[in-house]
Design a protein around this motif. Structure first.
Motif, PDB file in Angstrom:
ATOM      1  N   VAL A 280       0.826  -1.207   0.000  1.00 62.88           N
ATOM      2  CA  VAL A 280       0.000   0.000   0.000  1.00 62.88           C
ATOM      3  C   VAL A 280       0.862   1.260   0.000  1.00 62.88           C
ATOM      4  N   ILE A 281       1.868   1.301   0.861  1.00 69.39           N
ATOM      5  CA  ILE A 281       2.729   2.481   0.984  1.00 69.39           C
ATOM      6  C   ILE A 281       3.960   2.272   0.109  1.00 69.39           C
ATOM      7  N   ILE A 282       3.817   2.522  -1.177  1.00 73.98           N
ATOM      8  CA  ILE A 282       4.936   2.326  -2.099  1.00 73.98           C
ATOM      9  C   ILE A 282       5.625   3.643  -2.419  1.00 73.98           C
ATOM     10  N   ASP A 283       5.191   4.708  -1.783  1.00 72.31           N
ATOM     11  CA  ASP A 283       5.765   6.034  -1.985  1.00 72.31           C
ATOM     12  C   ASP A 283       6.142   6.587  -0.614  1.00 72.31           C
ATOM     13  N   GLY A 284       7.432   6.834  -0.408  1.00 74.14           N
ATOM     14  CA  GLY A 284       7.909   7.320   0.887  1.00 74.14           C
ATOM     15  C   GLY A 284       7.426   8.707   1.240  1.00 74.14           C
ATOM     16  N   ARG A 285       6.750   9.377   0.314  1.00 73.70           N
ATOM     17  CA  ARG A 285       6.212  10.705   0.620  1.00 73.70           C
ATOM     18  C   ARG A 285       4.883  10.644   1.367  1.00 73.70           C
ATOM     19  N   VAL A 286       4.288   9.441   1.496  1.00 78.41           N
ATOM     20  CA  VAL A 286       2.973   9.337   2.144  1.00 78.41           C
ATOM     21  C   VAL A 286       2.998   8.452   3.394  1.00 78.41           C
ATOM     22  N   GLY A 287       4.108   7.813   3.663  1.00 65.64           N
ATOM     23  CA  GLY A 287       4.164   6.959   4.846  1.00 65.64           C
ATOM     24  C   GLY A 287       5.588   6.549   5.153  1.00 65.64           C
ATOM     25  N   ILE A 288       5.805   6.208   6.415  1.00 68.98           N
ATOM     26  CA  ILE A 288       7.120   5.762   6.869  1.00 68.98           C
ATOM     27  C   ILE A 288       6.993   4.328   7.365  1.00 68.98           C
ATOM     28  N   LEU A 289       7.794   3.438   6.783  1.00 65.15           N
ATOM     29  CA  LEU A 289       7.833   2.049   7.199  1.00 65.15           C
ATOM     30  C   LEU A 289       9.161   1.794   7.904  1.00 65.15           C
ATOM     31  N   ASP A 290       9.075   1.328   9.145  1.00 65.79           N
ATOM     32  CA  ASP A 290      10.298   1.130   9.926  1.00 65.79           C
ATOM     33  C   ASP A 290      10.018   0.091  10.995  1.00 65.79           C
ATOM     34  N   ASN A 291      11.006  -0.754  11.274  1.00 61.15           N
ATOM     35  CA  ASN A 291      10.851  -1.726  12.357  1.00 61.15           C
ATOM     36  C   ASN A 291      10.810  -1.048  13.721  1.00 61.15           C
ATOM     37  N   ASP A 292      11.270   0.191  13.795  1.00 61.29           N
ATOM     38  CA  ASP A 292      11.107   1.022  14.991  1.00 61.29           C
ATOM     39  C   ASP A 292       9.836   1.842  14.770  1.00 61.29           C
ATOM     40  N   LEU A 293       8.718   1.364  15.316  1.00 66.09           N
ATOM     41  CA  LEU A 293       7.412   1.993  15.040  1.00 66.09           C
ATOM     42  C   LEU A 293       7.344   3.401  15.607  1.00 66.09           C
ATOM     43  N   ARG A 294       8.036   3.639  16.710  1.00 61.84           N
ATOM     44  CA  ARG A 294       8.043   4.990  17.280  1.00 61.84           C
ATOM     45  C   ARG A 294       8.712   5.978  16.327  1.00 61.84           C
ATOM     46  N   GLN A 295       9.859   5.599  15.790  1.00 63.14           N
ATOM     47  CA  GLN A 295      10.548   6.470  14.856  1.00 63.14           C
ATOM     48  C   GLN A 295       9.718   6.700  13.594  1.00 63.14           C
ATOM     49  N   ALA A 296       9.038   5.650  13.152  1.00 66.72           N
ATOM     50  CA  ALA A 296       8.178   5.791  11.976  1.00 66.72           C
ATOM     51  C   ALA A 296       7.079   6.815  12.240  1.00 66.72           C
ATOM     52  N   ALA A 297       6.470   6.735  13.425  1.00 65.42           N
ATOM     53  CA  ALA A 297       5.374   7.650  13.760  1.00 65.42           C
ATOM     54  C   ALA A 297       5.866   9.094  13.845  1.00 65.42           C
ATOM     55  N   LEU A 298       7.014   9.297  14.456  1.00 64.60           N
ATOM     56  CA  LEU A 298       7.538  10.657  14.601  1.00 64.60           C
ATOM     57  C   LEU A 298       7.960  11.236  13.247  1.00 64.60           C
ATOM     58  N   LYS A 299       8.596  10.426  12.417  1.00 65.61           N
ATOM     59  CA  LYS A 299       9.018  10.909  11.099  1.00 65.61           C
ATOM     60  C   LYS A 299       7.816  11.225  10.203  1.00 65.61           C
ATOM     61  N   ALA A 300       6.742  10.441  10.354  1.00 72.83           N
ATOM     62  CA  ALA A 300       5.564  10.650   9.507  1.00 72.83           C
ATOM     63  C   ALA A 300       4.922  12.008   9.744  1.00 72.83           C
ATOM     64  N   LEU A 301       5.148  12.599  10.910  1.00 73.06           N
ATOM     65  CA  LEU A 301       4.570  13.911  11.210  1.00 73.06           C
ATOM     66  C   LEU A 301       5.009  14.977  10.206  1.00 73.06           C
ATOM     67  N   SER A 302       6.162  14.787   9.591  1.00 73.49           N
ATOM     68  CA  SER A 302       6.705  15.812   8.697  1.00 73.49           C
ATOM     69  C   SER A 302       6.243  15.647   7.249  1.00 73.49           C
ATOM     70  N   LEU A 303       5.467  14.602   6.954  1.00 72.06           N
ATOM     71  CA  LEU A 303       5.039  14.356   5.576  1.00 72.06           C
ATOM     72  C   LEU A 303       3.911  15.302   5.169  1.00 72.06           C
ATOM     73  N   ASP A 304       3.806  15.535   3.876  1.00 72.20           N
ATOM     74  CA  ASP A 304       2.871  16.517   3.324  1.00 72.20           C
ATOM     75  C   ASP A 304       1.469  15.913   3.176  1.00 72.20           C
ATOM     76  N   PRO A 305       0.466  16.447   3.869  1.00 73.96           N
ATOM     77  CA  PRO A 305      -0.904  15.929   3.747  1.00 73.96           C
ATOM     78  C   PRO A 305      -1.439  15.956   2.319  1.00 73.96           C
ATOM     79  N   GLN A 306      -1.046  16.948   1.545  1.00 71.79           N
ATOM     80  CA  GLN A 306      -1.528  17.051   0.162  1.00 71.79           C
ATOM     81  C   GLN A 306      -1.003  15.897  -0.692  1.00 71.79           C
ATOM     82  N   GLU A 307       0.242  15.509  -0.463  1.00 77.57           N
ATOM     83  CA  GLU A 307       0.807  14.352  -1.170  1.00 77.57           C
ATOM     84  C   GLU A 307       0.014  13.090  -0.828  1.00 77.57           C
ATOM     85  N   CYS A 308      -0.368  12.944   0.440  1.00 76.64           N
ATOM     86  CA  CYS A 308      -1.140  11.779   0.883  1.00 76.64           C
ATOM     87  C   CYS A 308      -2.479  11.722   0.156  1.00 76.64           C
ATOM     88  N   ARG A 309      -3.156  12.836   0.108  1.00 72.25           N
ATOM     89  CA  ARG A 309      -4.463  12.916  -0.548  1.00 72.25           C
ATOM     90  C   ARG A 309      -4.348  12.574  -2.036  1.00 72.25           C
TER      91      ARG A 309
END
Length: 336
Positions: A280-309
C-alpha cells in the motif's frame, strides 16, 4: 449480469472485507449488474469462540441452497472460508457449478495467535478450500506470490479502493486534544498487534478507533489512551482527518484498507515494513515504514498531507469492481 456473492463477513461487522463488499456492490449496481449477497444474517448463528460479536452460521447448507436457486445467478463468488462459504462450496461442487473465490485474511495466523492451531493445519484447509476455484482473487502482488509459494493456483488480482468523497481532509478541530494526535483504527484484537502502538512513548495524544475482544483489557492497561469505539461514515472520516498520523501496527493484514482511508483524509501512515504495508505504501512521501514503530510515527509527522491525498485518489471502487467482473466465470461452464 446476475452476480451472487457469499460471505461469512457482513454488517454489523466493521472490517476490510465488509467495506470491500459494500463498496463493490454499490459500484457493480451502478454499472447495471444485479448483485445478491448471502451472509450469516440469513441463518441461525452462534457466537464465534473468543469473539462473540462475530456470528457464525454453522450447518446452514439446507437453507442456503434454495436461496441460491431462487436468485438464479450467472456467476457465483465465495468470499470467505467460514461456514457459509463452506456450504456454498459444497453446493457448487455437488451441482458441478463453476465458481470463484477470494483470499482476504490470514486466518491461519489468527488461529495460531488465538487458539494455538498449527499453521500447517490451517494452510492445509485453505489450500483444500480454494483448490477447485476457477480463479482466486487477491488484492496485492506480494500476497499472490506468498500464496503461489504455498501451492495455490489460478491467482488473479482484485485490488481495493477508497471513497475519496467521504474520506477527505475534514479539518483538525474535530478532536480537541493535545497534539500531535496519533491514531489507530481497526479491530482491537490480538492479531492486529494494537498493543505495539499503545506501548509507544509518543508526544501528544493517542486514539484507538474501533472495538474488539481486547478492548476492555487494553483500555484498563492504558488509561491515558482515548478509546472511542467503532465509528462509521462521516464520524470515522472526521476522526481520521483530525489525526496527525495513522499508526498501523499489524503484521498479519493482507492489505490494510484503513491506510488508504487515512491517506485520502490527508493523514500519513506509520507502520512496520511488512507484506501489507509495502503493497500500500509504495511512496515514501505518504508513509514511513520502519521496524522502529516509534521512529516511523515521529518521522511521519513531517510528511505533506496534500501528497497523501493525491496518492489515495489513484484508487477507486469503480476500477476494483471492473477487475472483479473480469475475474468472474459463468457458473454453468464445464468443471473438472
Amino acid at each position: 449480469m446476475r452476480i451472487l456473492v457469499i460471505s461469512d463477513a457482513w454488517h454489523p461487522q466493521i472490517n476490510g472485507v465488509v467495506t470491500t463488499l459494500t463498496n463493490t456492490r454499490r459500484a457493480l449496481e451502478n454499472s447495471g449488474h444485479t448483485v445478491e449477497i448471502i451472509t450469516p444474517d440469513r441463518f441461525r448463528t452462534w457466537p464465534c469462540p473468543g469473539y462473540p460479536a462475530v456470528r457464525l452460521a454453522f450447518l446452514c447448507g439446507p437453507c442456503l441452497r434454495p436461496l441460491i436457486e431462487a436468485f438464479r445467478p450467472d456467476a457465483i463468488h465465495i468470499v470467505t472460508e467460514g461456514p457459509v462459504g463452506f456450504a456454498a462450496r459444497r453446493y457448487c461442487r455437488e451441482k458441478g457449478y463453476a465458481y470463484t473465490t477470494s483470499y482476504h485474511s490470514h486466518f491461519h495466523e489468527y488461529l495460531k495467535l488465538r487458539a494455538g492451531i498449527p499453521l500447517s493445519v490451517s494452510w492445509t484447509y485453505l489450500r483444500w478450500f480454494h483448490c477447485r476455484s476457477h480463479r482466486i482473487m487477491v488484492a496485492t502482488d506480494s500476497l499472490e506470490q506468498e500464496l503461489a509459494s504455498k501451492g495455490f493456483r489460478r491467482l488473479v488480482r482484485w485490488s481495493r479502493g477508497v471513497d475519496t468523497e467521504l474520506f477527505r481532509p475534514w479539518g483538525k478541530t474535530f478532536l480537541d486534544d493535545q497534539r500531535p494526535i496519533f491514531l489507530y483504527a481497526g479491530r482491537v484484537a490480538v492479531e492486529k498487534n494494537v498493543e505495539d502502538f499503545l506501548r509507544l512513548d509518543l508526544p501528544g495524544t493517542r486514539y484507538v478507533v474501533g472495538d474488539g475482544p481486547q478492548r476492555r483489557e487494553l483500555e484498563t492497561k492504558y488509561p491515558n489512551v482515548r478509546f472511542v469505539g467503532y465509528q462509521t461514515g462521516e464520524a470515522l472520516a472526521r476522526h481520521m482527518a483530525a489525526a496527525g498520523v495513522m499508526v498501523f501496527p499489524s503484521r498479519t493484514d493482507t492489505f490494510g484498507l484503513v491506510m488508504l482511508e487515512a491517506l485520502a483524509c490527508g493523514v500519513p501512515v506509520a507502520a512496520y515494513p511488512v507484506r501489507a504495508t509495502r503493497d500500500v505504501i509504495i511512496d515514501g512521501r505518504v508513509g514511513i515504514l520502519d521496524n522502529d514503530l516509534r521512529q516511523a510515527a515521529l518521522k511521519a509527522l513531517s510528511l505533506d498531507p496534500q501528497e497523501c491525498r493525491q496518492y489515495a485518489q489513484q484508487f477507486s471502487w469503480e476500477a476494483c469492481s471492473r477487475q472483479f467482473v473480469e475475474n468472474l466465470v459463468p457458473m454453468r461452464m464445464r468443471t473438472d
